[in-house]
Design an enzyme around this catalytic site. Sequence first.
Site, PDB file in Angstrom:
ATOM      1  N   GLU A  55      49.767  -9.457  28.058  1.00 37.71           N
ATOM      2  CA  GLU A  55      50.256  -8.843  26.877  1.00 37.71           C
ATOM      3  C   GLU A  55      50.279  -7.127  27.389  1.00 37.71           C
ATOM      4  O   GLU A  55      49.629  -6.607  26.991  1.00 37.71           O
ATOM      5  CB  GLU A  55      49.782  -8.756  25.489  1.00 37.71           C
ATOM      6  CG  GLU A  55      50.209 -10.454  24.659  1.00 37.71           C
ATOM      7  CD  GLU A  55      50.143 -10.061  23.579  1.00 37.71           C
ATOM      8  OE1 GLU A  55      50.079  -9.493  22.554  1.00 37.71           O
ATOM      9  OE2 GLU A  55      49.337 -11.616  23.235  1.00 37.71           O
ATOM     10  N   GLU A  64      43.628 -13.603  21.361  1.00 40.26           N
ATOM     11  CA  GLU A  64      42.788 -11.565  20.612  1.00 40.26           C
ATOM     12  C   GLU A  64      42.163 -12.022  19.985  1.00 40.26           C
ATOM     13  O   GLU A  64      42.103 -12.107  18.567  1.00 40.26           O
ATOM     14  CB  GLU A  64      44.251 -10.914  20.607  1.00 40.26           C
ATOM     15  CG  GLU A  64      44.884 -10.732  21.338  1.00 40.26           C
ATOM     16  CD  GLU A  64      45.201  -9.687  20.636  1.00 40.26           C
ATOM     17  OE1 GLU A  64      45.374  -9.123  19.779  1.00 40.26           O
ATOM     18  OE2 GLU A  64      46.142  -8.784  21.622  1.00 40.26           O
TER      19      GLU A  64
HETATM   20  C1  NOJ Z   1      49.567  -9.023  20.266  1.00 39.87           C
HETATM   21  C2  NOJ Z   1      49.192 -10.384  19.605  1.00 39.87           C
HETATM   22  O1  NOJ Z   1      48.881 -11.053  20.280  1.00 39.87           O
HETATM   23  C3  NOJ Z   1      51.136 -10.265  19.438  1.00 39.87           C
HETATM   24  O2  NOJ Z   1      50.959 -11.910  18.503  1.00 39.87           O
HETATM   25  C4  NOJ Z   1      50.898  -9.242  18.376  1.00 39.87           C
HETATM   26  O3  NOJ Z   1      52.396  -9.461  18.067  1.00 39.87           O
HETATM   27  C5  NOJ Z   1      51.216  -7.876  19.827  1.00 39.87           C
HETATM   28  N1  NOJ Z   1      49.754  -8.175  19.887  1.00 39.87           N
HETATM   29  C6  NOJ Z   1      51.729  -7.237  19.475  1.00 39.87           C
HETATM   30  O4  NOJ Z   1      51.033  -6.891  17.719  1.00 39.87           O
END
Ligand code: NOJ
Length: 491
Positions: free
Chosen positions: A395, A184
Amino acid sequence: MAFSSSSYPQELTFPEGFGWGAATAAYQVEGGWDADGKGPNVWDTFTHQGGDRVFRNQTADVACGSYTLWEEDLKCIKQLGLTHYRFSLSWSRLLPDGTTGFINQKGNCFLKIEGIDYYNKMIDDLLANGVIPIITLYHFDLPQHLEDQGGWKSGAIVEVFDAYAQFCFGTFGDRVKLWLTINEPNTLALLGYEVGIFAPGISNSGTGAYQTAHNMIKAHAKAWHSYDSLFRKKQNGQVSIALFSPWIAPANPTSVADQEAAKRVMALSLDLFAKPIFIDGDYPAVLKSHVAAMSKKQGYPSSRLPEFTEEEKRMIKGSADFFAVQYYTARLAKHQENAEGELDILKDIDVKLFIDPSWQVSQQGSWVRVVPWGIRKVLEYIKDTYNNPVIYITENGFPQGDPAPLDDTQRWEYFRQTLQELYKAIHIDKVNLQIYCVWSLLDNFEWSDGFSSRFGLYHIDFENPCRPRVPYKSAMEYAKVIRNNGIKGPL
Ligand code: NOJ
């Protein structure tokens, strides 16, 4: 093909070989923040400084204890029956000052488990159990030493990141075939360097996100080329970058101005990274013109959005082997000039964002509103905009507050709806989706929300020194989905 309620299939079987995974990240689960020669990273510094930037000034010094409790994590992975496990390497556990000048391995000091062996064991255990590792090289935890040299604001990081990536490909790439360079970058650039609520806590409003995004894109592309030219032939793996994407819908669906505003937000959040990498090496034209015009108005000598050289464009274009996307939620966009209270970069594109009040809340106060249909929209958008790439969802998840009930029936309902949307994306929209990873395997350190926001399939009691892993109902349901390669009716 359209599904009416009567013709809707009772069983949703996913394509043969579909990948079912779960994900974690080093800083969020490992603990062992200074164990066995690990160097500090920006989140160690940020949390140790206190200052109420993290819920109750919590740190991830211990977190889930995965550094010493890996075997417990493996039990969860096996219980679920995952086909893929995504985790990240702690850069400063491997290279304490971030550079390959000093590698944390046997002989360097009196180490019990050196960084390399910790990850070697994870990889070997996964493979021995038929689970495919997906490794993220860098998930928000920049070695502090590198931040001290300017971090992502400095162009020098491109070479340093590439050296780290080559070190990882060379060390683990004989067994690891799926790589993500940066997690991200869009979230990190915005929250770490523009707004400052994530480490390193820099708030350079109007410039921080663009400047660091620029270097992250170059660093990713350089590492991809290193893989391509030095490792691919022998290792035969794939490398990409994990991009966060919300779905942005127009606040007023019949307003052309709002439709355009929604497109501009997709351009800013996703295409700023994806267009250079997947299409032509350059930023979206709509962003270039908007940021240039606003910068001029503000008296800047040039646009706050940097430009790639022609050589850089050639390097960036095509530097990914699959599309990795992370979806959580949606927003509504309204065209509005100089919107009050908005971030400077949203002002750049004349937008104000809203939440539809009818969207359910997953955890009270969370930024995640439950919008499962948005994931299908994002997948379709990627298919149409990026020439039907192979897509991995690296994710997706829903948070619960603390305390979180082990019977999370409601949360599983969100997952179930999401899986229905994925099924439609694959079967109706013909999206080439091949892997789905839940965030997260375990409840863990949720950045500025600390341990107050629980995304895990397994519950962790952070007060208990043994950090027992206990499955939520969602874990058992997800295990069934994996066993059946989909959902067996009734829906
Ligand atoms: C994206 C992130 O990559 C991760 O580290 C985070 O915990 C999750 N979103 C949830 O917010």
